[in-house]
Motif scaffolding. Sequence first.
Motif, PDB file in Angstrom:
ATOM      1  N   ALA B  50      -4.830   2.866   9.903  1.00 33.69           N
ATOM      2  CA  ALA B  50      -3.975   3.719   9.080  1.00 33.69           C
ATOM      3  C   ALA B  50      -4.721   4.213   7.839  1.00 33.69           C
ATOM      4  O   ALA B  50      -4.494   5.330   7.372  1.00 33.69           O
ATOM      5  N   ILE B  75       2.866   9.364  10.547  1.00 37.37           N
ATOM      6  CA  ILE B  75       3.166   7.984  10.187  1.00 37.37           C
ATOM      7  C   ILE B  75       4.555   7.990   9.551  1.00 37.37           C
ATOM      8  O   ILE B  75       4.953   8.985   8.969  1.00 37.37           O
ATOM      9  N   TYR B  76       5.241   6.887   9.622  1.00 36.64           N
ATOM     10  CA  TYR B  76       6.547   6.817   9.004  1.00 36.64           C
ATOM     11  C   TYR B  76       6.410   6.568   7.516  1.00 36.64           C
ATOM     12  O   TYR B  76       5.574   5.781   7.091  1.00 36.64           O
ATOM     13  N   SER B  78       8.129   4.907   5.627  1.00 30.72           N
ATOM     14  CA  SER B  78       8.325   3.496   5.292  1.00 30.72           C
ATOM     15  C   SER B  78       7.034   2.700   5.464  1.00 30.72           C
ATOM     16  O   SER B  78       6.731   1.827   4.651  1.00 30.72           O
ATOM     17  N   ASP B  79       6.304   3.026   6.498  1.00 33.89           N
ATOM     18  CA  ASP B  79       5.052   2.297   6.731  1.00 33.89           C
ATOM     19  C   ASP B  79       3.953   2.766   5.790  1.00 33.89           C
ATOM     20  O   ASP B  79       3.018   2.027   5.481  1.00 33.89           O
ATOM     21  N   ALA B  82       2.998   0.731   2.223  1.00 32.03           N
ATOM     22  CA  ALA B  82       2.053  -0.386   2.193  1.00 32.03           C
ATOM     23  C   ALA B  82       0.613   0.107   2.290  1.00 32.03           C
ATOM     24  O   ALA B  82      -0.275  -0.388   1.599  1.00 32.03           O
ATOM     25  N   VAL B  83       0.409   1.094   3.146  1.00 29.73           N
ATOM     26  CA  VAL B  83      -0.932   1.634   3.319  1.00 29.73           C
ATOM     27  C   VAL B  83      -1.442   2.211   2.004  1.00 29.73           C
ATOM     28  O   VAL B  83      -2.574   1.951   1.582  1.00 29.73           O
TER      29      VAL B  83
END
Lengths: 164, 164
Positions: B50, B75-76, B78-79, B82-83
């Motif tokens: 990612a 990519i979502y 929400s995800d 963190a990335v």
Amino acid sequence: MDTSDDLRFDRGDGTPGRLRRQLSRLLGMTSAQASRVASEALAPLGAHKAHFVVLAVLAEGGPASQSEIADRARIYRSDLVAVLNELAEGGWIVRAPDPADKRRNTITITDRGRGRLAEIEAVLDDVNDRVMAPLSEAERAQLFSLLGRVNAHLASGGGASPAP
Amino acid sequence: MDTSDDLRFDRGDGTPGRLRRQLSRLLGMTSAQASRVASEALAPLGAHKAHFVVLAVLAEGGPASQSEIADRARIYRSDLVAVLNELAEGGWIVRAPDPADKRRNTITITDRGRGRLAEIEAVLDDVNDRVMAPLSEAERAQLFSLLGRVNAHLASGGGASPAP
DNA sequence: CCGCTTGCGTTAGTCCCACTAACGATGTAG
DNA sequence: CTACATCGTTAGTGGGACTAACGCAAGCGG
């Protein structure tokens, strides 16, 4: 043939070229989509893909122990347990202790199981067809061949990282 | 000749023909393997796939809001959080509030980020090469083309189940 | 101005899949 | 008999795709 569809995917719009070169990304996206389509198609039957795999293995290879099935079906023995429970509950397989080796179970597909297999197979064949709709017969064969070669290469340790 | 190799894969031996017809299965196996190879190659760097995707999007598309990145990188949102946290912690991006719209953050890649991107890209290019080792250049292009078409088809809702 | 709807970033959590670790019971070799 | 390997089983990890809901800010209609 142009790309006039409103795909939100890898078209010229926003996707960097670097990403398009990455096979694993393309594989991942395609695999996820295909898997989703298959799962959704099987849902109304209350079936899972693993059911199909195991039933197919039993139908074509005859009765087998669980680790034999695991090997043939390319499933982990640990995951197989739950699958076999479900299949047994539906009466599609029989799990009987092997008298020759009390550690083993001999798994046998039932007649109902063969029916179930045919049912699932029909659904999945249709899914396959829908997924590969834009490809000609020759192209489908090509895709299988290419993927198969890559897969075989990876399976035989072909992609391991070089010695450090 | 026994099958003593620990390829537990599709080599004609025990794999039922029904399974080999299933594209989603072949896709899934190949994708999993390729993904694993990539992850293992990135692990020594402490990088994730990612990271690469987001950095590439920023490098090629310029600064963007998070939802813009999410769209481009597929990519979502929400995800993505963190990335971006990880990337910011490494000093590879900067997350600054957008003065024009206080809901947004403007994400910008740093010089260190560009270095990081190059580093990751080199690793992944090598991975790509190892994964597709058995294929010629023409075959690799073919594979990308075929997969791309299937993917585009699926992404545009092409594989949806028919009306019940 | 006020309320309504929409979009943004964030948190949390679900589901599925590939995969590992360990264990009791059983078999096999030395 | 002892040591070890194998079988089925339980439990759990880690990652990836995906959803739900929240607080906040912006924009719009009245």
